[in-house]
Design a protein around this motif. Structure first.
Motif, PDB file in Angstrom:
ATOM      1  N   LEU A 177      -2.913  -3.603  14.469  1.00 46.68           N
ATOM      2  CA  LEU A 177      -2.421  -4.251  13.249  1.00 46.68           C
ATOM      3  C   LEU A 177      -1.249  -3.459  12.682  1.00 46.68           C
ATOM      4  CD1 LEU A 177      -5.843  -4.849  11.437  1.00 46.68           C
ATOM      5  CD2 LEU A 177      -4.511  -6.571  12.673  1.00 46.68           C
ATOM      6  N   THR A 178      -0.273  -4.176  12.160  1.00 49.81           N
ATOM      7  CA  THR A 178       0.754  -3.489  11.383  1.00 49.81           C
ATOM      8  C   THR A 178       0.118  -3.008  10.078  1.00 49.81           C
ATOM      9  OG1 THR A 178       1.440  -5.487  10.213  1.00 49.81           O
ATOM     10  CG2 THR A 178       2.525  -5.023  12.328  1.00 49.81           C
ATOM     11  N   ASN A 179       0.800  -2.161   9.367  1.00 47.73           N
ATOM     12  CA  ASN A 179       0.267  -1.688   8.085  1.00 47.73           C
ATOM     13  C   ASN A 179       0.096  -2.854   7.108  1.00 47.73           C
ATOM     14  OD1 ASN A 179       0.238   0.919   9.022  1.00 47.73           O
ATOM     15  ND2 ASN A 179       2.211   1.470   8.091  1.00 47.73           N
ATOM     16  N   GLU A 180       1.016  -3.811   7.158  1.00 47.22           N
ATOM     17  CA  GLU A 180       0.934  -4.970   6.273  1.00 47.22           C
ATOM     18  C   GLU A 180      -0.279  -5.835   6.623  1.00 47.22           C
ATOM     19  OE1 GLU A 180       3.613  -4.009   7.931  1.00 47.22           O
ATOM     20  OE2 GLU A 180       4.878  -3.282   6.291  1.00 47.22           O
ATOM     21  N   GLN A 181      -0.524  -6.049   7.906  1.00 51.13           N
ATOM     22  CA  GLN A 181      -1.692  -6.829   8.336  1.00 51.13           C
ATOM     23  C   GLN A 181      -2.990  -6.121   7.963  1.00 51.13           C
ATOM     24  OE1 GLN A 181      -0.714  -7.108  12.495  1.00 51.13           O
ATOM     25  NE2 GLN A 181       0.160  -9.166  12.301  1.00 51.13           N
ATOM     26  N   ARG A 182      -3.008  -4.833   8.146  1.00 56.06           N
ATOM     27  CA  ARG A 182      -4.194  -4.029   7.786  1.00 56.06           C
ATOM     28  C   ARG A 182      -4.533  -4.191   6.313  1.00 56.06           C
ATOM     29  NH1 ARG A 182      -2.472   1.841   7.398  1.00 56.06           N
ATOM     30  NH2 ARG A 182      -1.651   0.897   5.480  1.00 56.06           N
ATOM     31  N   ASP A 183      -3.513  -4.086   5.463  1.00 57.97           N
ATOM     32  CA  ASP A 183      -3.735  -4.212   4.017  1.00 57.97           C
ATOM     33  C   ASP A 183      -4.104  -5.639   3.625  1.00 57.97           C
ATOM     34  OD1 ASP A 183      -3.076  -1.546   3.875  1.00 57.97           O
ATOM     35  OD2 ASP A 183      -0.990  -1.895   3.247  1.00 57.97           O
ATOM     36  N   LEU A 184      -3.545  -6.613   4.352  1.00 61.27           N
ATOM     37  CA  LEU A 184      -3.799  -8.012   4.051  1.00 61.27           C
ATOM     38  C   LEU A 184      -5.282  -8.368   4.213  1.00 61.27           C
ATOM     39  CD1 LEU A 184      -2.575 -10.806   3.357  1.00 61.27           C
ATOM     40  CD2 LEU A 184      -2.268 -11.152   5.831  1.00 61.27           C
ATOM     41  N   ILE A 185      -5.929  -7.812   5.236  1.00 65.37           N
ATOM     42  CA  ILE A 185      -7.350  -8.123   5.462  1.00 65.37           C
ATOM     43  C   ILE A 185      -8.255  -6.991   4.964  1.00 65.37           C
ATOM     44  CG2 ILE A 185      -6.834  -9.635   7.407  1.00 65.37           C
ATOM     45  CD1 ILE A 185      -7.753  -7.369   9.283  1.00 65.37           C
ATOM     46  N   ASP A 186      -7.656  -6.035   4.248  1.00 64.62           N
ATOM     47  CA  ASP A 186      -8.413  -4.947   3.628  1.00 64.62           C
ATOM     48  C   ASP A 186      -9.243  -4.173   4.668  1.00 64.62           C
ATOM     49  OD1 ASP A 186      -9.107  -3.385   1.456  1.00 64.62           O
ATOM     50  OD2 ASP A 186     -10.915  -4.550   1.031  1.00 64.62           O
ATOM     51  N   GLN A 187      -8.591  -3.830   5.767  1.00 64.20           N
ATOM     52  CA  GLN A 187      -9.258  -3.046   6.815  1.00 64.20           C
ATOM     53  C   GLN A 187      -8.884  -1.578   6.656  1.00 64.20           C
ATOM     54  OE1 GLN A 187      -9.694  -4.741  10.824  1.00 64.20           O
ATOM     55  NE2 GLN A 187      -8.772  -2.868  11.650  1.00 64.20           N
ATOM     56  N   LYS A 188      -9.794  -0.673   6.992  1.00 62.73           N
ATOM     57  CA  LYS A 188      -9.565   0.753   6.759  1.00 62.73           C
ATOM     58  C   LYS A 188      -8.615   1.387   7.770  1.00 62.73           C
ATOM     59  CE  LYS A 188     -13.660   2.206   9.366  1.00 62.73           C
ATOM     60  NZ  LYS A 188     -14.927   2.981   9.322  1.00 62.73           N
ATOM     61  N   ASP A 189      -8.449   0.753   8.947  1.00 67.70           N
ATOM     62  CA  ASP A 189      -7.539   1.303   9.945  1.00 67.70           C
ATOM     63  C   ASP A 189      -6.712   0.192  10.578  1.00 67.70           C
ATOM     64  OD1 ASP A 189      -9.148   0.006  11.820  1.00 67.70           O
ATOM     65  OD2 ASP A 189     -10.349   1.790  12.226  1.00 67.70           O
ATOM     66  N   ASN A 190      -5.872   0.561  11.556  1.00 68.50           N
ATOM     67  CA  ASN A 190      -4.977  -0.413  12.191  1.00 68.50           C
ATOM     68  C   ASN A 190      -5.547  -0.982  13.489  1.00 68.50           C
ATOM     69  OD1 ASN A 190      -3.180   1.734  10.677  1.00 68.50           O
ATOM     70  ND2 ASN A 190      -1.944  -0.131  10.786  1.00 68.50           N
ATOM     71  N   ASN A 191      -6.795  -0.713  13.757  1.00 66.11           N
ATOM     72  CA  ASN A 191      -7.378  -1.112  15.027  1.00 66.11           C
ATOM     73  C   ASN A 191      -7.498  -2.630  15.157  1.00 66.11           C
ATOM     74  OD1 ASN A 191      -8.755  -0.178  17.538  1.00 66.11           O
ATOM     75  ND2 ASN A 191     -10.449  -1.362  16.674  1.00 66.11           N
ATOM     76  N   ALA A 192      -7.102  -3.140  16.328  1.00 69.10           N
ATOM     77  CA  ALA A 192      -7.294  -4.544  16.707  1.00 69.10           C
ATOM     78  C   ALA A 192      -7.927  -4.548  18.093  1.00 69.10           C
ATOM     79  CB  ALA A 192      -5.962  -5.290  16.708  1.00 69.10           C
TER      80      ALA A 192
END
Length: 302
Positions: free
Chosen positions: A170-185
């Motif tokens: 995940l990009t940092n923006e995507q991570r924040d959008l779904i309120d995830q603690k890290d960038n893992n996909a």
């Protein structure tokens, strides 16, 4: 007079035999010496792998507890052969001309997994995980490798090893959008060595109607049914090529068999960033289990 002649003749024969014996010993001695020198030269011949690690970091099953596995990034990884921490898990096999990755179950794992790994992670910008690539940008990985040794489970089957991956991020923006603690996909591609054969698994959507936000969640994706290449590689060298283009993924084995993914799932996957992984992601927690994987060639293009 006759006796004197006989004595002289005997002396000549003795002298001839002595000189001949000395000559033979010298020739034999020289030959043995030459052989030893040739053997010595052969022993000293060292083959080193021609793999550029400038854009790779390595993670090993060493560290403190779950999520505490040690990673070494560029430029430090370039001196992996002299790194005492890495040596048990990543080292040169100078008889093969390969980098060998060794893994076994330890408490030092990475986040979101129970398995140990000795594995490389691609970095487009050396030392920085924040720069990755999309399917639209594309990429090609070529590898020549062998699985050298793997333990067996109680039923006698070899333990599984993941040797190559494409992992989502995940990009940092995507991570924040779904309120995830890290960038893992999720990893969109996993290539397994399984009982001497190569198996490919990719991801597919659980719900094809999922929206652009829901698709970012790991729960939106599941494993496909998998694909098995027909040829058996066993413990021999083999070649894998992974080619990614916009909406399409192709995996080839020894340039003779192909797994082609060109569908709705690959097109929707274009929302993610990605990076290649290569090495030994060992798929067992059995006591005493282990695996060794050697890479002779590893090349990536974007």
């Amino acid at each position: 007079m006759l006796n004197n002649r006989r004595e002289i003749l005997v002396c000549i024969v003795i002298l001839f035999l002595s000189v001949n014996a000395i000559s033979q010993n010298q020739r034999s001695s020289v030959t043995e010496s030459d052989l030893k020198m040739k053997k010595s030269r052969k022993k000293k011949k060292v083959k080193l792998p021609n793999i550029d690690l400038s854009n790779w970091k390595v993670t090993i099953p060493e560290g403190k507890g779950k999520g505490g596995a040690i990673s070494v990034e560029p430029p430090a990884i370039l001196d992996y052969a002299k790194n005492e921490t890495l040596k048990p898990y990543m080292y040169n096999d100078s008889t093969k001309g390969a980098i060998t990755f060794y893994a076994y179950p330890t408490s030092a794992t990475t986040a979101n997994t129970k398995y140990s790994r000795s594995e490389l992670r691609e970095q487009l910008v050396p030392g920085d995980d924040n720069f990755n690539w999309t399917f639209k940008q594309g990429g090609t990985l070529k590898a020549k490798l062998s699985v050298d040794d793997v333990s067996r489970d109680k039923s006698g089957k070899y333990h599984k090893v993941i040797i190559l991956q494409i992992h989502g991020r995940l990009t940092n923006e995507q991570r924040d959008l779904i309120d995830q603690k890290d960038n893992n996909a999720p990893p969109v591609l996993k290539i397994y060595w399984q009982n001497g054969k190569i198996r490919v698994k990719t991801k597919k959507l659980k719900n094809t109607e999922v929206n652009s936000i829901g698709i970012l969640h790991e729960e939106a994706w599941t494993d496909d049914e998998g694909f098995n290449f027909e040829q058996e590689v066993g413990f021999r060298k083999f070649q894998i090529e992974i080619k990614v283009t916009d909406g399409k993924l192709v995996v080839s084995l020894n340039k003779t068999e192909f797994a082609i993914y060109d569908d709705f799932n690959m097109k929707r996957w274009g929302i993610f960033e990605n990076y290649f992984k290569a090495g030994n992601y060992f798929q067992s927690r059995d006591e005493g289990s282990f695996a060794k994987v050697s890479f002779y060639e590893l090349e990536v293009e974007h």
